[in-house]
Scaffold this motif. Structure first.
Motif, PDB file in Angstrom:
ATOM      1  N   THR A 144       9.982 -15.128  -6.521  1.00 41.04           N
ATOM      2  CA  THR A 144       9.529 -13.769  -6.280  1.00 41.04           C
ATOM      3  C   THR A 144       9.747 -13.389  -4.830  1.00 41.04           C
ATOM      4  O   THR A 144       9.600 -14.198  -3.928  1.00 41.04           O
ATOM      5  CB  THR A 144       8.042 -13.604  -6.620  1.00 41.04           C
ATOM      6  OG1 THR A 144       7.281 -14.465  -5.786  1.00 41.04           O
ATOM      7  CG2 THR A 144       7.785 -13.934  -8.069  1.00 41.04           C
ATOM      8  N   SER A 145      10.100 -12.155  -4.652  1.00 44.29           N
ATOM      9  CA  SER A 145      10.242 -11.586  -3.317  1.00 44.29           C
ATOM     10  C   SER A 145       9.233 -10.459  -3.190  1.00 44.29           C
ATOM     11  O   SER A 145       9.237  -9.527  -3.996  1.00 44.29           O
ATOM     12  CB  SER A 145      11.650 -11.034  -3.104  1.00 44.29           C
ATOM     13  OG  SER A 145      11.753 -10.395  -1.858  1.00 44.29           O
ATOM     14  N   PRO A 146       8.301 -10.524  -2.211  1.00 47.48           N
ATOM     15  CA  PRO A 146       7.245  -9.512  -2.123  1.00 47.48           C
ATOM     16  C   PRO A 146       7.808  -8.105  -1.966  1.00 47.48           C
ATOM     17  O   PRO A 146       8.812  -7.882  -1.305  1.00 47.48           O
ATOM     18  CB  PRO A 146       6.461  -9.935  -0.876  1.00 47.48           C
ATOM     19  CG  PRO A 146       6.759 -11.383  -0.710  1.00 47.48           C
ATOM     20  CD  PRO A 146       8.176 -11.554  -1.180  1.00 47.48           C
ATOM     21  N   THR A 147       7.135  -7.148  -2.607  1.00 46.19           N
ATOM     22  CA  THR A 147       7.455  -5.735  -2.444  1.00 46.19           C
ATOM     23  C   THR A 147       6.184  -5.034  -2.019  1.00 46.19           C
ATOM     24  O   THR A 147       5.419  -4.555  -2.862  1.00 46.19           O
ATOM     25  CB  THR A 147       7.997  -5.139  -3.760  1.00 46.19           C
ATOM     26  OG1 THR A 147       7.060  -5.435  -4.810  1.00 46.19           O
ATOM     27  CG2 THR A 147       9.336  -5.729  -4.120  1.00 46.19           C
ATOM     28  N   PRO A 148       5.884  -4.973  -0.714  1.00 44.13           N
ATOM     29  CA  PRO A 148       4.591  -4.481  -0.242  1.00 44.13           C
ATOM     30  C   PRO A 148       4.264  -3.073  -0.695  1.00 44.13           C
ATOM     31  O   PRO A 148       3.110  -2.750  -0.929  1.00 44.13           O
ATOM     32  CB  PRO A 148       4.735  -4.557   1.282  1.00 44.13           C
ATOM     33  CG  PRO A 148       5.808  -5.568   1.525  1.00 44.13           C
ATOM     34  CD  PRO A 148       6.753  -5.425   0.369  1.00 44.13           C
ATOM     35  N   GLU A 149       5.269  -2.231  -0.838  1.00 39.76           N
ATOM     36  CA  GLU A 149       4.965  -0.856  -1.207  1.00 39.76           C
ATOM     37  C   GLU A 149       4.405  -0.749  -2.612  1.00 39.76           C
ATOM     38  O   GLU A 149       3.770   0.244  -2.965  1.00 39.76           O
ATOM     39  CB  GLU A 149       6.223   0.022  -1.079  1.00 39.76           C
ATOM     40  CG  GLU A 149       7.318  -0.243  -2.123  1.00 39.76           C
ATOM     41  CD  GLU A 149       8.199  -1.427  -1.785  1.00 39.76           C
ATOM     42  OE1 GLU A 149       7.901  -2.127  -0.797  1.00 39.76           O
ATOM     43  OE2 GLU A 149       9.203  -1.646  -2.491  1.00 39.76           O
ATOM     44  N   ARG A 150       4.608  -1.779  -3.421  1.00 40.69           N
ATOM     45  CA  ARG A 150       4.071  -1.767  -4.771  1.00 40.69           C
ATOM     46  C   ARG A 150       2.876  -2.695  -4.893  1.00 40.69           C
ATOM     47  O   ARG A 150       2.294  -2.832  -5.956  1.00 40.69           O
ATOM     48  CB  ARG A 150       5.153  -2.186  -5.767  1.00 40.69           C
ATOM     49  CG  ARG A 150       6.331  -1.231  -5.820  1.00 40.69           C
ATOM     50  CD  ARG A 150       7.308  -1.613  -6.904  1.00 40.69           C
ATOM     51  NE  ARG A 150       6.678  -1.540  -8.229  1.00 40.69           N
ATOM     52  CZ  ARG A 150       7.307  -1.890  -9.346  1.00 40.69           C
ATOM     53  NH1 ARG A 150       8.547  -2.322  -9.310  1.00 40.69           N
ATOM     54  NH2 ARG A 150       6.702  -1.803 -10.507  1.00 40.69           N
ATOM     55  N   ARG A 173       1.064 -12.888  -4.072  1.00 37.70           N
ATOM     56  CA  ARG A 173       0.193 -13.926  -3.501  1.00 37.70           C
ATOM     57  C   ARG A 173       0.672 -15.321  -3.848  1.00 37.70           C
ATOM     58  O   ARG A 173       0.117 -16.301  -3.371  1.00 37.70           O
ATOM     59  CB  ARG A 173      -1.247 -13.753  -4.002  1.00 37.70           C
ATOM     60  CG  ARG A 173      -2.055 -12.750  -3.204  1.00 37.70           C
ATOM     61  CD  ARG A 173      -1.713 -11.347  -3.588  1.00 37.70           C
ATOM     62  NE  ARG A 173      -2.237 -10.388  -2.613  1.00 37.70           N
ATOM     63  CZ  ARG A 173      -1.813  -9.144  -2.512  1.00 37.70           C
ATOM     64  NH1 ARG A 173      -0.855  -8.696  -3.322  1.00 37.70           N
ATOM     65  NH2 ARG A 173      -2.312  -8.335  -1.610  1.00 37.70           N
ATOM     66  N   LEU A 174       1.700 -15.413  -4.696  1.00 40.25           N
ATOM     67  CA  LEU A 174       2.152 -16.702  -5.191  1.00 40.25           C
ATOM     68  C   LEU A 174       3.576 -16.995  -4.738  1.00 40.25           C
ATOM     69  O   LEU A 174       4.397 -16.097  -4.605  1.00 40.25           O
ATOM     70  CB  LEU A 174       2.113 -16.724  -6.722  1.00 40.25           C
ATOM     71  CG  LEU A 174       0.779 -16.362  -7.385  1.00 40.25           C
ATOM     72  CD1 LEU A 174       0.931 -16.399  -8.902  1.00 40.25           C
ATOM     73  CD2 LEU A 174      -0.341 -17.271  -6.922  1.00 40.25           C
ATOM     74  N   ASP A 175       3.850 -18.266  -4.517  1.00 41.00           N
ATOM     75  CA  ASP A 175       5.212 -18.746  -4.333  1.00 41.00           C
ATOM     76  C   ASP A 175       5.586 -19.433  -5.637  1.00 41.00           C
ATOM     77  O   ASP A 175       5.346 -20.621  -5.824  1.00 41.00           O
ATOM     78  CB  ASP A 175       5.280 -19.716  -3.153  1.00 41.00           C
ATOM     79  CG  ASP A 175       6.697 -20.222  -2.908  1.00 41.00           C
ATOM     80  OD1 ASP A 175       7.633 -19.709  -3.552  1.00 41.00           O
ATOM     81  OD2 ASP A 175       6.859 -21.136  -2.093  1.00 41.00           O
ATOM     82  N   LEU A 176       6.131 -18.658  -6.557  1.00 41.81           N
ATOM     83  CA  LEU A 176       6.394 -19.120  -7.906  1.00 41.81           C
ATOM     84  C   LEU A 176       7.887 -19.124  -8.164  1.00 41.81           C
ATOM     85  O   LEU A 176       8.560 -18.112  -7.984  1.00 41.81           O
ATOM     86  CB  LEU A 176       5.680 -18.203  -8.910  1.00 41.81           C
ATOM     87  CG  LEU A 176       5.759 -18.553 -10.392  1.00 41.81           C
ATOM     88  CD1 LEU A 176       5.138 -19.914 -10.662  1.00 41.81           C
ATOM     89  CD2 LEU A 176       5.058 -17.475 -11.219  1.00 41.81           C
ATOM     90  N   ARG A 177       8.422 -20.274  -8.566  1.00 42.60           N
ATOM     91  CA  ARG A 177       9.837 -20.402  -8.917  1.00 42.60           C
ATOM     92  C   ARG A 177       9.939 -20.940 -10.328  1.00 42.60           C
ATOM     93  O   ARG A 177       9.582 -22.088 -10.599  1.00 42.60           O
ATOM     94  CB  ARG A 177      10.549 -21.362  -7.943  1.00 42.60           C
ATOM     95  CG  ARG A 177      10.626 -20.869  -6.495  1.00 42.60           C
ATOM     96  CD  ARG A 177      11.529 -19.649  -6.369  1.00 42.60           C
ATOM     97  NE  ARG A 177      11.727 -19.251  -4.993  1.00 42.60           N
ATOM     98  CZ  ARG A 177      12.813 -19.524  -4.267  1.00 42.60           C
ATOM     99  NH1 ARG A 177      13.807 -20.199  -4.809  1.00 42.60           N
ATOM    100  NH2 ARG A 177      12.907 -19.114  -3.020  1.00 42.60           N
ATOM    101  N   LEU A 178      10.424 -20.097 -11.241  1.00 39.05           N
ATOM    102  CA  LEU A 178      10.458 -20.459 -12.654  1.00 39.05           C
ATOM    103  C   LEU A 178      11.768 -21.134 -13.038  1.00 39.05           C
ATOM    104  O   LEU A 178      12.847 -20.765 -12.567  1.00 39.05           O
ATOM    105  CB  LEU A 178      10.258 -19.210 -13.510  1.00 39.05           C
ATOM    106  CG  LEU A 178       8.920 -18.479 -13.361  1.00 39.05           C
ATOM    107  CD1 LEU A 178       8.902 -17.241 -14.245  1.00 39.05           C
ATOM    108  CD2 LEU A 178       7.750 -19.392 -13.690  1.00 39.05           C
ATOM    109  N   ASP A 179      11.662 -22.116 -13.921  1.00 38.54           N
ATOM    110  CA  ASP A 179      12.821 -22.787 -14.508  1.00 38.54           C
ATOM    111  C   ASP A 179      13.655 -21.734 -15.246  1.00 38.54           C
ATOM    112  O   ASP A 179      13.148 -21.037 -16.130  1.00 38.54           O
ATOM    113  CB  ASP A 179      12.319 -23.855 -15.473  1.00 38.54           C
ATOM    114  CG  ASP A 179      13.438 -24.679 -16.099  1.00 38.54           C
ATOM    115  OD1 ASP A 179      14.602 -24.240 -16.086  1.00 38.54           O
ATOM    116  OD2 ASP A 179      13.128 -25.765 -16.610  1.00 38.54           O
TER     117      ASP A 179
END
Length: 292
Positions: A144-150, A173-179
Motif C-alpha cells: 500500500t502507498s498512503p494517499t493522505p487526501e483520502r 496505518r499498515l505496512d501490508l504486502r499481500l502475496d
C-alpha cells in the motif's frame, strides 16, 4: 519511515485508555482504523486488550474471545472491566465496550472474555507440525502507498502501479504486502480458494508485541474476496491465542476459509514472526453481506 518504539506510536496512542473509576476506562475510537465507516475489529480487540491488561495482574493476553454486537463508530467510548479470577500464573477478566446514541442511551458494541499470563515465563519446549506460510519475498508482494487526501491507502504493485482498488483509513496505518497469488479478486479473477497471505507491520515501523497481535489477526482483506464475493464481511465472534512474544521485524500472516454456508464463513489465521515462530492463532466467524 523511521521506526518508532513500542508505546510511542499511532497504534499505542489510538488504543490508549484512561481509568476513570475502578475497572472503568474512557477511550476514543479513532477514525484512522476504520473500514468504510466501521471501526476495524482487530483494532477494537487491541484496545479492549489494553484495558484488560491494566485491570488484571498478569501482563500478556494469552486467549481473548470477542463477540461483536453492533458496529463501532469513531468517537468516545467506555470500557467496563471485571476481574473474574486471579491465580499464580493466570488471571481471567471480562470487558464490555459501549458507546452512546444521540439521545444519550448506551449502545453496547462488544463483549470480551480473556485470560492473561506471562509469556516470558512459559517453557521453551516446542513440538509442532506447523510450518511458516510460503510467501514471496516482501519486495515481490503487493503493498500500500498512503494517499493522505483520502485518509487511507491505495495498494500498489512493486512497480508503483495501483494493485488493489479502493481505500480505507486503516490501510494508511499498515505496512501490508499481500502475496500476489491471493489478490486475484483485485483484478476480477478471484482464485476461489479462500486464502489470504501477506507480510504485515505497522506503517510507522513500530515492532510487534502481544497486544498488536490482536490487531494483526484481523487486519488483512477478507478471504471472502478470493471466494468471489463482494461486500462487507463483519465479524460475529473472534478468538485469538497469543503463543509467543514476537521478535522484532515484519510478521507473516496466513488466513484460510474452508466453509462458507448460510451466509457465514470461518477464517483461521496464523501469525509467524521473523524468527519463524508461530506467535498467534485465531478463528473468527463472519457474516457475508453482499453488494449487488
Amino acid at each position: 519511515m523511521a521506526s518508532v518504539t513500542v508505546g510511542n506510536s499511532e497504534f499505542d496512542r489510538d488504543t490508549a485508555v484512561t481509568r476513570s473509576a475502578p475497572g472503568v476506562y474512557d477511550a476514543h475510537l479513532s477514525e484512522g482504523w476504520t473500514i468504510i465507516n466501521a471501526v476495524n475489529g482487530g483494532y477494537l480487540l487491541a484496545l479492549m486488550g489494553r484495558a484488560l491488561g491494566d485491570a488484571l495482574p498478569h501482563p500478556d493476553p494469552l486467549t481473548v474471545t470477542a463477540h461483536y454486537l453492533t458496529a463501532s463508530v469513531p468517537g468516545p467510548a467506555v470500557v467496563r472491566t471485571e476481574v473474574i479470577r486471579t491465580g499464580r500464573t493466570l488471571s481471567t477478566g471480562a470487558a464490555t465496550l459501549v458507546q452512546f446514541a444521540d439521545d444519550g442511551s448506551e449502545v453496547e458494541r462488544m463483549r470480551v472474555l480473556a485470560t492473561y499470563g506471562d509469556l516470558a515465563a512459559l517453557p521453551d519446549d516446542v513440538r509442532t507440525t506447523a510450518k511458516p506460510p510460503a510467501i514471496p519475498p516482501y519486495e515481490h508482494c503487493l503493498g500500500t502507498s498512503p494517499t493522505p487526501e483520502r485518509g487511507g491507502g491505495t495498494p500498489m504493485a512493486p512497480d508503483g502501479r495501483p494493485a488493489i482498488p479502493g481505500s480505507t483509513a486503516i490501510a494508511g496505518r499498515l505496512d501490508l504486502r499481500l502475496d500476489p497469488a491471493t489478490v486475484g479478486w483485485a483484478v476480477g479473477a478471484p482464485s476461489g480458494k479462500g486464502e489470504m497471505r501477506g507480510w504485515f507491520g505497522l506503517a510507522d515501523g513500530r515492532d510487534p508485541d502481544p497486544l498488536s497481535l490482536l490487531l494483526t489477526v484481523d487486519a488483512l482483506p477478507p478471504t471472502a474476496f478470493e471466494l468471489g464475493l463482494r461486500g462487507w464481511v463483519p465479524t460475529v465472534e473472534l478468538t485469538c491465542h497469543v503463543r509467543h512474544r514476537p521478535a522484532p521485524g515484519p510478521l507473516r500472516v496466513a488466513i484460510t476459509t474452508r466453509n462458507l454456508a448460510g451466509g457465514f464463513l470461518e477464517e483461521d489465521a496464523e501469525v509467524w514472526d521473523s524468527e519463524d515462530r508461530l506467535v498467534a492463532q485465531s478463528r473468527q466467524l463472519a457474516r457475508t453481506i453482499l453488494v449487488q
